[in-house]
Every structure is written in structure tokens, then in C-alpha cells.
Design a protein around this motif. Structure first.
Motif, PDB file in Angstrom:
ATOM      1  N   VAL A 185      -2.157  32.251 -31.640  1.00 48.59           N
ATOM      2  CA  VAL A 185      -2.683  32.352 -33.007  1.00 48.59           C
ATOM      3  C   VAL A 185      -4.010  33.090 -33.002  1.00 48.59           C
ATOM      4  O   VAL A 185      -4.261  33.965 -33.839  1.00 48.59           O
ATOM      5  N   CYS A 186      -4.878  32.759 -32.037  1.00 50.26           N
ATOM      6  CA  CYS A 186      -6.180  33.429 -31.939  1.00 50.26           C
ATOM      7  C   CYS A 186      -6.005  34.933 -31.721  1.00 50.26           C
ATOM      8  O   CYS A 186      -6.677  35.746 -32.364  1.00 50.26           O
ATOM      9  N   ILE A 187      -5.102  35.289 -30.804  1.00 49.50           N
ATOM     10  CA  ILE A 187      -4.868  36.702 -30.510  1.00 49.50           C
ATOM     11  C   ILE A 187      -4.358  37.431 -31.754  1.00 49.50           C
ATOM     12  O   ILE A 187      -4.819  38.533 -32.087  1.00 49.50           O
ATOM     13  N   LYS A 188      -3.419  36.814 -32.454  1.00 44.02           N
ATOM     14  CA  LYS A 188      -2.841  37.445 -33.641  1.00 44.02           C
ATOM     15  C   LYS A 188      -3.862  37.579 -34.769  1.00 44.02           C
ATOM     16  O   LYS A 188      -3.975  38.636 -35.396  1.00 44.02           O
ATOM     17  N   VAL A 189      -4.603  36.509 -35.030  1.00 44.52           N
ATOM     18  CA  VAL A 189      -5.573  36.518 -36.126  1.00 44.52           C
ATOM     19  C   VAL A 189      -6.649  37.576 -35.900  1.00 44.52           C
ATOM     20  O   VAL A 189      -7.096  38.238 -36.848  1.00 44.52           O
ATOM     21  N   PHE A 190      -7.047  37.753 -34.639  1.00 47.14           N
ATOM     22  CA  PHE A 190      -8.081  38.733 -34.327  1.00 47.14           C
ATOM     23  C   PHE A 190      -7.497  40.092 -33.949  1.00 47.14           C
ATOM     24  O   PHE A 190      -8.174  40.922 -33.340  1.00 47.14           O
ATOM     25  N   ASN A 191      -6.235  40.289 -34.320  1.00 50.70           N
ATOM     26  CA  ASN A 191      -5.587  41.592 -34.146  1.00 50.70           C
ATOM     27  C   ASN A 191      -5.612  42.053 -32.697  1.00 50.70           C
ATOM     28  O   ASN A 191      -5.884  43.219 -32.386  1.00 50.70           O
ATOM     29  N   GLY A 192      -5.331  41.123 -31.804  1.00 53.44           N
ATOM     30  CA  GLY A 192      -5.313  41.463 -30.386  1.00 53.44           C
ATOM     31  C   GLY A 192      -3.961  41.997 -29.945  1.00 53.44           C
ATOM     32  O   GLY A 192      -3.060  42.221 -30.750  1.00 53.44           O
ATOM     33  N   ASP A 193      -3.826  42.166 -28.647  1.00 57.51           N
ATOM     34  CA  ASP A 193      -2.624  42.738 -28.055  1.00 57.51           C
ATOM     35  C   ASP A 193      -1.716  41.601 -27.586  1.00 57.51           C
ATOM     36  O   ASP A 193      -1.875  41.070 -26.486  1.00 57.51           O
ATOM     37  N   MET A 194      -0.727  41.228 -28.420  1.00 54.62           N
ATOM     38  CA  MET A 194       0.153  40.112 -28.096  1.00 54.62           C
ATOM     39  C   MET A 194       1.014  40.410 -26.880  1.00 54.62           C
ATOM     40  O   MET A 194       1.316  39.523 -26.082  1.00 54.62           O
ATOM     41  N   GLN A 195       1.427  41.663 -26.735  1.00 60.28           N
ATOM     42  CA  GLN A 195       2.242  42.014 -25.575  1.00 60.28           C
ATOM     43  C   GLN A 195       1.459  41.778 -24.284  1.00 60.28           C
ATOM     44  O   GLN A 195       1.983  41.228 -23.317  1.00 60.28           O
ATOM     45  N   ARG A 196       0.208  42.188 -24.299  1.00 64.74           N
ATOM     46  CA  ARG A 196      -0.646  41.982 -23.131  1.00 64.74           C
ATOM     47  C   ARG A 196      -0.876  40.499 -22.900  1.00 64.74           C
ATOM     48  O   ARG A 196      -0.858  40.024 -21.755  1.00 64.74           O
ATOM     49  N   PHE A 197      -1.085  39.752 -23.974  1.00 67.04           N
ATOM     50  CA  PHE A 197      -1.295  38.313 -23.848  1.00 67.04           C
ATOM     51  C   PHE A 197      -0.065  37.646 -23.235  1.00 67.04           C
ATOM     52  O   PHE A 197      -0.190  36.786 -22.363  1.00 67.04           O
ATOM     53  N   CYS A 198       1.129  38.025 -23.675  1.00 67.71           N
ATOM     54  CA  CYS A 198       2.360  37.444 -23.140  1.00 67.71           C
ATOM     55  C   CYS A 198       2.506  37.736 -21.646  1.00 67.71           C
ATOM     56  O   CYS A 198       3.045  36.921 -20.895  1.00 67.71           O
TER      57      CYS A 198
END
Length: 217
Positions: free
Chosen positions: A92-105
């Protein structure tokens, strides 16, 4: 009013209706209306957090269900749900702050629920007084821990007198610390480039990571 059972049934209906809570067949409570607002606001920014909400609900259901069991959760089971909770909250934090979800995964598997597991460890004394046991089933035999004796303890001082507990606790702290050290080597100072800017990485580091790291001091 709601009983515990009827409340859980109501919540299950709400979660099952996602993302269209307005079509839910049960009356919405205050927290459900807040969830409606959250989803509406997140959708305005093109952020979909439904998966994370559903996963967090599954963790809550597991946490509730295991309290009525006659046996403790296994180590594998606890790590699974701790990982699911960490991934959902951080996701949720990554998405809300427009981060890189693919990298996070790609990097989230390194964490193995370490944030939630550390939280369980730090709250162990208070949780045991409530009958909540965040000690894996295998540890009872490995360290010859007496569950009934653990449940009667009212403080850390009393817990330290339980045979086997100091050794188990020390090993848990060592294991989590080692896992975090290895993870930080991979993540570096920018949380694996998951956030979209250095400023957001700095904020995340200050608000969450440094507080977490103090657990090992």
C-alpha cells in the motif's frame, strides 16, 4: 449490536463485495464507510489497493481463528501470514507513493515477514497475558517450553524464569537480526529503488525502517 461471530460474518460480506462495497448485502459500519472513502480516493489517483485489503483481512481471520485452536501455529504458517501482512502494508505504501511495484515484488521475498515477526516478539509479554501465543509449535519441543507456565507470566521478568524461554528468545532475536542484516545489504539505503524519489525513500526510512531497526539495539 453485534456478537464477535456476527461481526466477523458482516466483515466477510463487506470484503467479499470489494471493490463494489455499495452493492454489499449487509449494513455498513463506520469503519466500512472509511474504507469506501479510502477506495474512492485511491481510485481518483489510479491506485488499486483491493488486493492488499483482502490479504490483510485473511491475516486477521487467521489470527482470530488460531486463538481458538488447541495447538499452536507452526513456524511455516506464522512466517506465511507475517509475510502476507508485511507485503500488504508495504505494498500500500509503495502504491500510494507511486513507487515501483514490480521492483518491490522482486525484493519483498527477502523480508519473510520480518517486520510483523519483530512486532510479535516485542509484544510477546503483553500478548501472552491475553492468551495470544506468538511462539511456533516447534519451539515447545525444541526448547522444552511449558506453554501453561508461559501463559501465567505477567512480565518479562517472569518470562525469563521459564526454563528454555531465554534461549528461544535469544535465538529468535539473533535470527531476525541476521535476516535483516542480509536484507539490508541487498536493499541498500534506498529500499531497493522501490520508491519514486529520494525524498520519499528518506521519509519511509525515517518513519518505518529506523524505528524497526531500534528493535535490535
Amino acid at each position: 449490536g453485534y456478537t464477535r461471530k456476527s461481526y466477523l460474518v458482516q466483515k466477510q460480506e463487506v470484503i467479499a463485495s470489494l471493490p463494489n462495497i455499495s452493492d454489499c448485502s449487509v449494513p455498513l459500519l463506520t469503519e466500512d464507510l472509511l474504507l469506501v472513502h479510502l477506495l474512492r480516493e485511491s481510485n481518483c489517483y489510479g491506485v488499486d489497493v483491493v488486493k492488499e485489503i483482502i490479504n490483510l483481512w485473511s491475516v486477521m481471520c487467521w489470527d482470530n481463528e488460531r486463538q481458538s485452536r488447541t495447538t499452536l501455529a507452526t513456524r511455516e504458517e506464522m512466517i506465511h501470514y507475517a509475510t502476507l501482512q508485511d507485503d500488504s502494508i508495504l505494498g500500500v505504501c509503495i502504491k500510494v507513493f507511486n513507487g515501483d511495484m514490480q521492483r518491490f515484488c522482486e525484493i519483498s521475498g527477502l523480508l519473510t515477514g520480518i517486520l510483523t515477526r519483530t512486532d510479535w516478539l516485542s509484544d510477546l509479554d503483553g500478548d501472552l497475558q491475553k492468551g495470544i501465543v506468538n511462539i511456533p509449535l516447534e519451539a515447545l519441543a525444541e526448547y522444552n517450553l511449558g506453554l501453561s507456565q508461559l501463559l501465567t507470566c505477567k512480565s518479562w521478568e517472569e518470562l525469563r524464569t521459564v526454563p528454555g524461554f531465554p534461549s528461544w528468545y535469544a535465538e529468535e532475536v539473533r535470527s531476525l537480526n541476521d535476516q535483516w542484516t542480509k536484507t539490508r545489504v541487498v536493499l541498500g539505503q534506498n529500499f531497493g529503488d522501490a520508491f519514486s524519489s529520494r525524498l520519499l525513500t528518506f521519509v519511509f526510512q525515517k518513519l518505518m525502517i529506523e524505528e524497526f531497526e531500534r528493535s535490535f539495539e
